[in-house]
Design a protein around this motif. Structure first.
Motif, PDB file in Angstrom:
ATOM      1  N   ALA A  42       0.845  -1.205   0.000  1.00 37.29           N
ATOM      2  CA  ALA A  42       0.000   0.000   0.000  1.00 37.29           C
ATOM      3  C   ALA A  42       0.876   1.249   0.000  1.00 37.29           C
ATOM      4  O   ALA A  42       0.936   1.987   0.989  1.00 37.29           O
ATOM      5  N   GLU A  44       0.487   4.010  -1.308  1.00 34.43           N
ATOM      6  CA  GLU A  44      -0.282   5.248  -1.161  1.00 34.43           C
ATOM      7  C   GLU A  44      -0.480   5.639   0.301  1.00 34.43           C
ATOM      8  O   GLU A  44      -0.797   6.798   0.594  1.00 34.43           O
ATOM      9  N   GLU A  45      -0.292   4.682   1.210  1.00 37.13           N
ATOM     10  CA  GLU A  45      -0.470   4.975   2.633  1.00 37.13           C
ATOM     11  C   GLU A  45       0.821   5.410   3.317  1.00 37.13           C
ATOM     12  O   GLU A  45       0.822   5.698   4.512  1.00 37.13           O
ATOM     13  N   LYS A  62       3.714   1.148  13.541  1.00 38.47           N
ATOM     14  CA  LYS A  62       2.380   0.549  13.404  1.00 38.47           C
ATOM     15  C   LYS A  62       2.464  -0.972  13.412  1.00 38.47           C
ATOM     16  O   LYS A  62       1.648  -1.644  14.044  1.00 38.47           O
TER      17      LYS A  62
END
Length: 264
Positions: A42, A44-45, A62
């Motif tokens: 991902a 885009e994150e 995270k």
């Protein structure tokens, strides 16, 4: 610039942080690998509102936090030392250690540490204060310093004694380091990698570890020589020139993991 280009130079140091946090190279590298997989899956994150290095550590945070709440010792962790360390990590103020390592060892500002840990500056300052209390509660031990530069050796001696530990000996060659270790049986070793007679602190530590187990902190001006991924790497690595707080943080972490193993 692509994400991979932006974060590439920071990966060796993220691996250093991950190992210091988890206590082993294998465990730390697994968390780093999981972080990279998350970025690839991902992209885009990936955080765009902060510097790439901060964003990389935020992604790692995270992944780490997700594994810690609740934390279960992986089935493949059949080494009892690793199991006990992981249990201790799951129960003893992990955020304070993270704040200390991020600021003292990794060189982030309190603001950047807050961005990584999703905390404001007041919380970071509180976490750092708690971490210092943890350092003060460490069990006193004898420390062997392997360092050929007298001024640096004196600085390290002062830091070690200021934390309540005793300097068992200061050695500046491979042979004298091994002899001192066998004579004093230290509870911690601080080691440079380039010694006075051209010998290697890495070889000295290898000889010492062949005799008995002891936590080791390497202190070097060339950390990239030890962060190659091509051989077993030190869990605790400090870059010269160092800050006093950096050495304190590393000593605290090294003794934390050693005491975890001995509690079994």
């Amino acid at each position: 610039m692509s994400i991979s280009q932006a974060i590439g130079p920071h990966l060796p140091f993220l691996r250093r942080y991950a190992r210091a946090l988890s206590g082993t190279q294998d465990s730390g590298d697994r968390y780093v690998a999981a972080s990279l997989e998350a970025i690839l899956e991902a992209p885009e994150e990936f955080p765009r509102d902060v510097e790439p290095r901060v964003g990389l550590y935020r992604i790692f945070q995270k992944i780490w936090s997700g594994a810690q709440a609740p934390y279960e010792v992986p089935e493949e962790a059949d080494d009892q030392r690793v199991k006990v360390t992981q249990r201790r990590l799951s129960s003893l103020t992990p955020r304070s250690r993270q704040a200390l390592l991020l600021t003292a060892m990794e060189g982030f500002t309190r603001e950047e540490a807050g961005q990584i840990l999703d905390a404001d500056e007041d919380e970071i300052m509180g976490l750092l204060a708690k971490a210092i209390e943890e350092i003060d509660r460490q069990t006193a031990t004898d420390v062997l310093i392997i360092e050929d530069e007298p001024i640096i050796a004196m600085d390290l001696e002062g830091i070690v004694e200021g934390l309540g530990h005793k300097v068992a000996a200061i050695a500046d060659t491979r042979s004298s380091a091994v002899a001192a270790a066998r004579s004093h049986n230290p509870g911690l070793v601080l080691a440079d990698i380039q010694l006075a007679d051209g010998s290697s602190g890495i070889d000295a530590v290898t000889d010492i570890l062949n005799d008995f187990e002891v936590p080791v902190i390497f202190i070097t001006a060339y950390p990239d020589r030890l962060l190659t991924g091509e051989r077993p790497e030190p869990t605790f690595l400090i870059t010269k020139p160092f800050q006093e707080a950096t050495v304190k943080a590393a000593i605290s972490q090294a003794l934390f993991f050693e005491s975890s193993a001995r509690m079994n």
